[in-house]
Design an enzyme around this catalytic site. Sequence first.
Site, short mmCIF file in Angstrom:
data_model
loop_
_atom_site.label_atom_id
_atom_site.label_comp_id
_atom_site.label_asym_id
_atom_site.label_seq_id
_atom_site.Cartn_x
_atom_site.Cartn_y
_atom_site.Cartn_z
N ARG A 181 0.87 -1.18 0.00
CA ARG A 181 0.00 0.00 0.00
C ARG A 181 0.89 1.22 0.00
O ARG A 181 1.95 1.23 0.64
CB ARG A 181 -0.91 0.01 1.23
CG ARG A 181 -2.09 -0.95 1.15
CD ARG A 181 -3.12 -0.53 0.09
NE ARG A 181 -4.28 -1.40 0.01
CZ ARG A 181 -4.45 -2.36 -0.91
NH1 ARG A 181 -3.52 -2.59 -1.82
NH2 ARG A 181 -5.55 -3.09 -0.92
N HIS A 239 -0.99 0.44 -9.99
CA HIS A 239 -1.67 -0.55 -9.14
C HIS A 239 -2.17 -1.76 -9.96
O HIS A 239 -3.36 -2.05 -10.01
CB HIS A 239 -2.83 0.11 -8.38
CG HIS A 239 -3.18 -0.61 -7.10
ND1 HIS A 239 -3.63 0.02 -5.98
CD2 HIS A 239 -3.14 -1.93 -6.76
CE1 HIS A 239 -3.87 -0.85 -5.01
NE2 HIS A 239 -3.58 -2.05 -5.48
N GLU A 280 -3.15 7.64 -3.94
CA GLU A 280 -3.43 7.31 -5.33
C GLU A 280 -4.91 7.51 -5.66
O GLU A 280 -5.74 7.36 -4.76
CB GLU A 280 -2.98 5.87 -5.65
CG GLU A 280 -3.74 4.78 -4.91
CD GLU A 280 -3.19 3.38 -5.20
OE1 GLU A 280 -2.00 3.13 -4.96
OE2 GLU A 280 -3.99 2.55 -5.67
C1 DGY Z 1 -5.78 -5.93 -3.29
O1 DGY Z 1 -6.39 -6.97 -3.59
O2 DGY Z 1 -5.56 -5.62 -2.12
C2 DGY Z 1 -5.33 -5.08 -4.42
O3 DGY Z 1 -4.40 -4.14 -4.01
C3 DGY Z 1 -6.51 -4.37 -5.03
O4 DGY Z 1 -7.25 -3.83 -4.00
#
Ligand code: DGY
Length: 323
Positions: free
Chosen positions: A242, A289, A271
């Site tokens: 994250r 991402h 983001e």
């Molecule tokens: C997750 O599955 O945590 C990915 O980052 C998308 O949210």
Amino acid sequence: MNKPKVIVTRRWPAEVEAQLQALYDVQLNESDIPFTADQLKLALQTADAVLPTVTDALTADVLNVADKRAKIIGNFGVGYNNIDVAAAKAQGLVVTNTPHVLTDCTADIAMLLLLMSARRAPEGERLILDRQWTGWKPTQLIGQKVTGKTLGLIGFGRIAQAMARKAHHGFGMKILFFAPSQPAHAIVDELQATRCATVEELLPLADFVSLHCPGGAETRHLINEQRLKLMRPTAHLINTARGDVVDSKALIKALQAGWIKGAGLDVFEGEPNIDPDFLSLDNVALLPHLGSATEETRVAMGNRVLANIAAFFAGLEPEDRVA
Ligand code: DGY
């Protein structure tokens, strides 16, 4: 009997949306525009199940909305720091996530970023796209060798272990990890991995540091200026966890000043807004991402949510219940 009402906050793969439509009274988000807080509140008031994802902030304020109809939040994603779990629990809401099915694809993206950063792939591609490449030369875009180097993992859950397998068995890398609890001995033995007692112990020993801890208040800015200074000047930082696990300003400083060699980032603080200073750096590989973004995985994530809400509506315990 009336079908349960289900609201999906973003577009999902077509085959999963079709499955939802067959089973439920479903409201899809055809525009794919993220819900506002008010729309999320309304969804909680009008549906039995709300199916959000990482772009939906289910804060205490949203979750505490009066006259809720929702009983379950089926998050599309393994990370659920977009949901205030304590508030959801206090409101008697069940929360589920989608573990396992995205492990390999996310580990693949971490490996991709590691390779991109080490081998200066973004600079190389830019050279070609800018029509600046004049041909091979012995001193052009010299990066760092990956094979045989040391990978330090912060967090040692499923995704970190999958990355460690690829790195160790595929690239002959030595594996170090920091994790709050002791993982199964079989995994540690298979990977010939060494556990570090602290993040501080790991950082100076690794050629590549990859982050695999959950997001949230406890890990916010875990990688800060002080810790970046402990990394090797030849090292690379990889983040597929994250964005807020890393202090972006400190990382930018580190990349500009050469405290570390490079970074590979799939996630960003705040983001989709990205600190513009990242965009003018040569030594950072940036992806939007994409960790779980494969056809197979996104369908499997949707199916996992379907299985969780099906169990819930059948009066059973959803397999991936986190609250
Ligand atoms: C997750 O599955 O945590 C990915 O980052 C998308 O949210």
